[in-house]
Structure formats: C-alpha cells, structure tokens
Design a protein around this motif. Structure first.
Motif, PDB file in Angstrom:
ATOM      1  N   PRO A  60       0.823  -1.215   0.000  1.00 40.40           N
ATOM      2  CA  PRO A  60       0.000   0.000   0.000  1.00 40.40           C
ATOM      3  C   PRO A  60       0.855   1.263   0.000  1.00 40.40           C
ATOM      4  CG  PRO A  60      -0.695  -1.532   1.723  1.00 40.40           C
ATOM      5  CD  PRO A  60       0.625  -2.009   1.219  1.00 40.40           C
ATOM      6  N   LEU A  61       0.483   2.220  -0.838  1.00 40.06           N
ATOM      7  CA  LEU A  61       1.199   3.493  -0.910  1.00 40.06           C
ATOM      8  C   LEU A  61       0.352   4.661  -0.408  1.00 40.06           C
ATOM      9  CD1 LEU A  61       2.939   3.315  -4.412  1.00 40.06           C
ATOM     10  CD2 LEU A  61       4.039   3.112  -2.171  1.00 40.06           C
ATOM     11  N   ILE A  62      -0.812   4.834  -1.019  1.00 35.88           N
ATOM     12  CA  ILE A  62      -1.609   6.034  -0.779  1.00 35.88           C
ATOM     13  C   ILE A  62      -3.077   5.665  -0.647  1.00 35.88           C
ATOM     14  CG2 ILE A  62      -2.321   8.279  -1.751  1.00 35.88           C
ATOM     15  CD1 ILE A  62       0.276   8.126  -3.467  1.00 35.88           C
ATOM     16  N   LEU A  63      -3.765   6.285   0.290  1.00 39.42           N
ATOM     17  CA  LEU A  63      -5.225   6.266   0.314  1.00 39.42           C
ATOM     18  C   LEU A  63      -5.698   7.559  -0.333  1.00 39.42           C
ATOM     19  CD1 LEU A  63      -6.169   5.002   3.908  1.00 39.42           C
ATOM     20  CD2 LEU A  63      -5.707   3.673   1.845  1.00 39.42           C
ATOM     21  N   LEU A  64      -6.647   7.444  -1.256  1.00 41.67           N
ATOM     22  CA  LEU A  64      -7.079   8.625  -1.996  1.00 41.67           C
ATOM     23  C   LEU A  64      -8.605   8.725  -2.006  1.00 41.67           C
ATOM     24  CD1 LEU A  64      -5.738  10.902  -3.651  1.00 41.67           C
ATOM     25  CD2 LEU A  64      -6.135   9.524  -5.687  1.00 41.67           C
ATOM     26  N   PRO A  65      -9.191   9.352  -0.981  1.00 39.66           N
ATOM     27  CA  PRO A  65     -10.634   9.598  -1.014  1.00 39.66           C
ATOM     28  C   PRO A  65     -11.005  10.510  -2.176  1.00 39.66           C
ATOM     29  CG  PRO A  65      -9.765   9.867   1.210  1.00 39.66           C
ATOM     30  CD  PRO A  65      -8.587   9.797   0.292  1.00 39.66           C
ATOM     31  N   ILE A  66     -12.124  10.191  -2.823  1.00 38.59           N
ATOM     32  CA  ILE A  66     -12.651  10.991  -3.930  1.00 38.59           C
ATOM     33  C   ILE A  66     -14.132  11.216  -3.680  1.00 38.59           C
ATOM     34  CG2 ILE A  66     -13.104  11.086  -6.416  1.00 38.59           C
ATOM     35  CD1 ILE A  66     -10.759   9.289  -6.891  1.00 38.59           C
ATOM     36  N   GLY A  67     -14.578  12.453  -3.844  1.00 39.35           N
ATOM     37  CA  GLY A  67     -15.997  12.715  -3.660  1.00 39.35           C
ATOM     38  C   GLY A  67     -16.358  14.160  -3.923  1.00 39.35           C
ATOM     39  N   LYS A  68     -17.538  14.522  -3.495  1.00 36.12           N
ATOM     40  CA  LYS A  68     -18.039  15.888  -3.633  1.00 36.12           C
ATOM     41  C   LYS A  68     -17.775  16.639  -2.329  1.00 36.12           C
ATOM     42  CE  LYS A  68     -22.252  18.562  -4.524  1.00 36.12           C
ATOM     43  NZ  LYS A  68     -23.712  18.482  -4.723  1.00 36.12           N
ATOM     44  N   ALA A  69     -17.065  17.721  -2.421  1.00 35.05           N
ATOM     45  CA  ALA A  69     -16.681  18.482  -1.230  1.00 35.05           C
ATOM     46  C   ALA A  69     -17.905  19.023  -0.496  1.00 35.05           C
ATOM     47  CB  ALA A  69     -15.755  19.626  -1.603  1.00 35.05           C
ATOM     48  N   ALA A  70     -17.929  18.847   0.824  1.00 35.17           N
ATOM     49  CA  ALA A  70     -18.942  19.484   1.664  1.00 35.17           C
ATOM     50  C   ALA A  70     -18.435  20.844   2.127  1.00 35.17           C
ATOM     51  CB  ALA A  70     -19.264  18.607   2.868  1.00 35.17           C
ATOM     52  N   GLN A  71     -17.118  20.954   2.220  1.00 35.05           N
ATOM     53  CA  GLN A  71     -16.447  22.222   2.516  1.00 35.05           C
ATOM     54  C   GLN A  71     -15.242  22.307   1.595  1.00 35.05           C
ATOM     55  OE1 GLN A  71     -15.373  22.747   6.648  1.00 35.05           O
ATOM     56  NE2 GLN A  71     -17.218  21.687   7.352  1.00 35.05           N
ATOM     57  N   PRO A  72     -14.912  23.496   1.092  1.00 31.26           N
ATOM     58  CA  PRO A  72     -13.740  23.606   0.216  1.00 31.26           C
ATOM     59  C   PRO A  72     -12.454  23.361   0.987  1.00 31.26           C
ATOM     60  CG  PRO A  72     -14.601  25.781   0.747  1.00 31.26           C
ATOM     61  CD  PRO A  72     -15.586  24.795   1.294  1.00 31.26           C
ATOM     62  N   GLY A  73     -11.458  22.888   0.278  1.00 31.49           N
ATOM     63  CA  GLY A  73     -10.144  22.739   0.893  1.00 31.49           C
ATOM     64  C   GLY A  73      -9.559  24.114   1.187  1.00 31.49           C
ATOM     65  N   ARG A  74      -8.747  24.193   2.228  1.00 31.31           N
ATOM     66  CA  ARG A  74      -8.180  25.496   2.574  1.00 31.31           C
ATOM     67  C   ARG A  74      -7.038  25.851   1.619  1.00 31.31           C
ATOM     68  NH1 ARG A  74      -6.371  22.187   6.847  1.00 31.31           N
ATOM     69  NH2 ARG A  74      -4.110  21.887   6.890  1.00 31.31           N
ATOM     70  N   ASN A  75      -6.902  27.138   1.353  1.00 35.53           N
ATOM     71  CA  ASN A  75      -5.796  27.606   0.523  1.00 35.53           C
ATOM     72  C   ASN A  75      -4.482  27.423   1.265  1.00 35.53           C
ATOM     73  OD1 ASN A  75      -7.238  28.446  -1.792  1.00 35.53           O
ATOM     74  ND2 ASN A  75      -7.852  30.332  -0.750  1.00 35.53           N
ATOM     75  N   THR A  76      -3.440  27.205   0.516  1.00 34.73           N
ATOM     76  CA  THR A  76      -2.114  27.025   1.098  1.00 34.73           C
ATOM     77  C   THR A  76      -1.112  27.886   0.331  1.00 34.73           C
ATOM     78  OG1 THR A  76      -1.747  25.106  -0.343  1.00 34.73           O
ATOM     79  CG2 THR A  76      -2.543  24.671   1.894  1.00 34.73           C
ATOM     80  N   THR A  77       0.038  28.087   0.932  1.00 35.31           N
ATOM     81  CA  THR A  77       1.092  28.847   0.263  1.00 35.31           C
ATOM     82  C   THR A  77       2.208  27.898  -0.158  1.00 35.31           C
ATOM     83  OG1 THR A  77       2.194  29.310   2.368  1.00 35.31           O
ATOM     84  CG2 THR A  77       0.587  30.938   1.600  1.00 35.31           C
ATOM     85  N   ARG A  78       3.092  28.401  -0.999  1.00 31.04           N
ATOM     86  CA  ARG A  78       4.236  27.626  -1.454  1.00 31.04           C
ATOM     87  C   ARG A  78       5.519  28.429  -1.218  1.00 31.04           C
ATOM     88  NH1 ARG A  78       0.756  24.516  -1.280  1.00 31.04           N
ATOM     89  NH2 ARG A  78       0.160  22.870  -2.756  1.00 31.04           N
ATOM     90  N   LEU A  79       6.602  27.715  -1.025  1.00 27.02           N
ATOM     91  CA  LEU A  79       7.889  28.378  -0.885  1.00 27.02           C
ATOM     92  C   LEU A  79       8.195  29.182  -2.142  1.00 27.02           C
ATOM     93  CD1 LEU A  79       9.968  25.416   0.583  1.00 27.02           C
ATOM     94  CD2 LEU A  79       9.357  27.518   1.813  1.00 27.02           C
ATOM     95  N   PRO A  80       8.852  30.331  -1.998  1.00 23.73           N
ATOM     96  CA  PRO A  80       9.251  31.092  -3.190  1.00 23.73           C
ATOM     97  C   PRO A  80      10.155  30.241  -4.081  1.00 23.73           C
ATOM     98  CG  PRO A  80       9.592  32.372  -1.180  1.00 23.73           C
ATOM     99  CD  PRO A  80       9.284  30.983  -0.744  1.00 23.73           C
ATOM    100  N   LEU A  81       9.979  30.384  -5.385  1.00 19.62           N
ATOM    101  CA  LEU A  81      10.743  29.576  -6.317  1.00 19.62           C
ATOM    102  C   LEU A  81      12.248  29.740  -6.120  1.00 19.62           C
ATOM    103  CD1 LEU A  81      10.222  27.555  -8.587  1.00 19.62           C
ATOM    104  CD2 LEU A  81      10.352  29.453 -10.220  1.00 19.62           C
ATOM    105  N   GLU A  82      12.658  30.967  -5.793  1.00 20.73           N
ATOM    106  CA  GLU A  82      14.092  31.198  -5.611  1.00 20.73           C
ATOM    107  C   GLU A  82      14.670  30.420  -4.429  1.00 20.73           C
ATOM    108  OE1 GLU A  82      11.936  35.007  -4.108  1.00 20.73           O
ATOM    109  OE2 GLU A  82      11.781  33.587  -5.785  1.00 20.73           O
TER     110      GLU A  82
END
Length: 214
Positions: free
Chosen positions: A183-205
């Motif tokens: 087993p590697l990954i569990l991947l739930p798939i469905g219709k969102a009841a609440q949106p996922g929260r926004n996240t930030t990413r490290l600056p490319l530099e």
C-alpha cells in the motif's frame, strides 16, 4: 454528466484550484463506471519501463469505509467520501513485463526483435534490485498515477486528498491484500462538503538552482 458539480478541462485552472479536501458529502455517489473511466485515464501516466507497477482497490461499500476509518487514524474523509482509492504497488511488477511488451508488439508499437532483447534484460535488472531501491521505483510510479488521478477527478468536479496517515498492516488485514502488494496512498474521492483550505508555497528562488550548486 450525471452530477451537478463544476468541472473544468483547462489544465492551468485545475492546477490552481486543486486543494486537498477533508470534508465530503456522505450522500453523494460516484458510479463505478465513472470511477473506472477516471482510472483508465490515470493509468496513462508514465512508469519505469512502462511497467505499470500500480494496482488499485476501490472501496465504495459504506460499512467497509466505516471500518477503514480507525485504520486511517480516525480521519472522517475515508468514511464520507464517495470512494477511497487505495493505490498499491506490485513488488513483482516485472513478472508482467512480457505481457506488457507483447501487447505493444501486437499493437504495432514495437518489433518482436526489440521486445525479445529488452524484456529479459529488464526483468533481470528489476529482479536484482535491493528491496529499498525497488520501493523507490514503485513509490515514484505510484505518485505519478495518484497525481494524474487527482487532476482527472478535479476536471470532473470532484475533490481528493492523498493520505499516507494509516496503519499499513491493519489495512492489509482489513482488505485482504496479497503479500506482493504494498500500500502506498489512500485517496478519497468525492463531492466536497467544505472547500479545501488555501495554502502557500515556498518562493521559487528558495527551491530552484540553475545548472549546479556552487
């Protein structure tokens, strides 16, 4: 489409709007036909030597999803999502290389001569790998197919969340997983009841180096 969720086929939109969703509508159903359609597209992902080491268990049974919840650190999304795709890797994937390349010959994509030269060498190589290196190979391929599946799901208006937080041994026992499948990954798939929260990413530099480290 049989569902009333927003879908998009624009790649840049999908990449920007895909977020991990942990709250799903427990009453929303995705048909087996549509899940198979998504997987058929997902497995067009690349893999080492086109070995396609990934395998899948799709859990849709409500009672089984309920049993899956404590195995997954009591994360509610495994019970509420329409389906949980368990992405596994076949640690003896090289046993199917002959079948894979025979089909390539039959499709006219490869000559019989190339196939006969390539397959025995590839099988010998993969069979000789250390368990650690073999796990690297199948984990990389599993990540590729999982990411492709997440984007395909998003294109159809569904949401997903990749999960590594679960008990592998209890999962194997619950789903009666054969010894050669990891087993590697569990991947739930469905219709969102609440949106996922926004996240930030490290600056490319902060994460990009051109050519080499000085």
């Amino acid at each position: 489409m049989s569902h009333s969720v927003l879908a998009s086929n624009d790649l840049f939109t999908l990449l920007k709007e895909r977020h991990s969703v942990r709250h799903y509508d427990p009453d929303f159903v995705i048909s087996e036909e549509e899940i198979k359609e998504m997987l058929e597209l997902a497995v067009k992902a690349p893999s080492s030597s086109n070995s396609q080491s990934w395998r899948f268990i799709v859990v849709t049974d409500k009672e089984l999803k309920k049993q899956l919840k404590p195995v997954s650190n009591n994360q509610q999304q495994v019970e509420d999502a329409s389906a949980v795709v368990v992405v596994l890797s076949d640690l003896k994937f090289y046993d199917k290389l002959d079948d894979i390349f025979t089909s390539a010959v039959e499709a006219g994509f490869m000559s019989q001569e190339i196939k006969e030269n390539y397959v025995p060498n590839a099988v010998k190589l993969y069979a000789s790998l250390s368990p650690e290196r073999l796990m690297e190979v199948v984990s990389f391929d599993g990540g590729l197919v999982a990411m492709q599946l997440m984007l395909i799901a998003k294109s159809k208006g569904y949401d997903t969340v990749p999960m590594a937080g679960y008990d592998k041994e209890k999962l194997k026992e619950l789903l009666n997983i054969p010894e050669n499948l990891h087993p590697l990954i569990l991947l739930p798939i469905g219709k969102a009841a609440q949106p996922g929260r926004n996240t930030t990413r490290l600056p490319l530099e902060d994460i990009l180096t051109w050519n080499r480290f000085e």
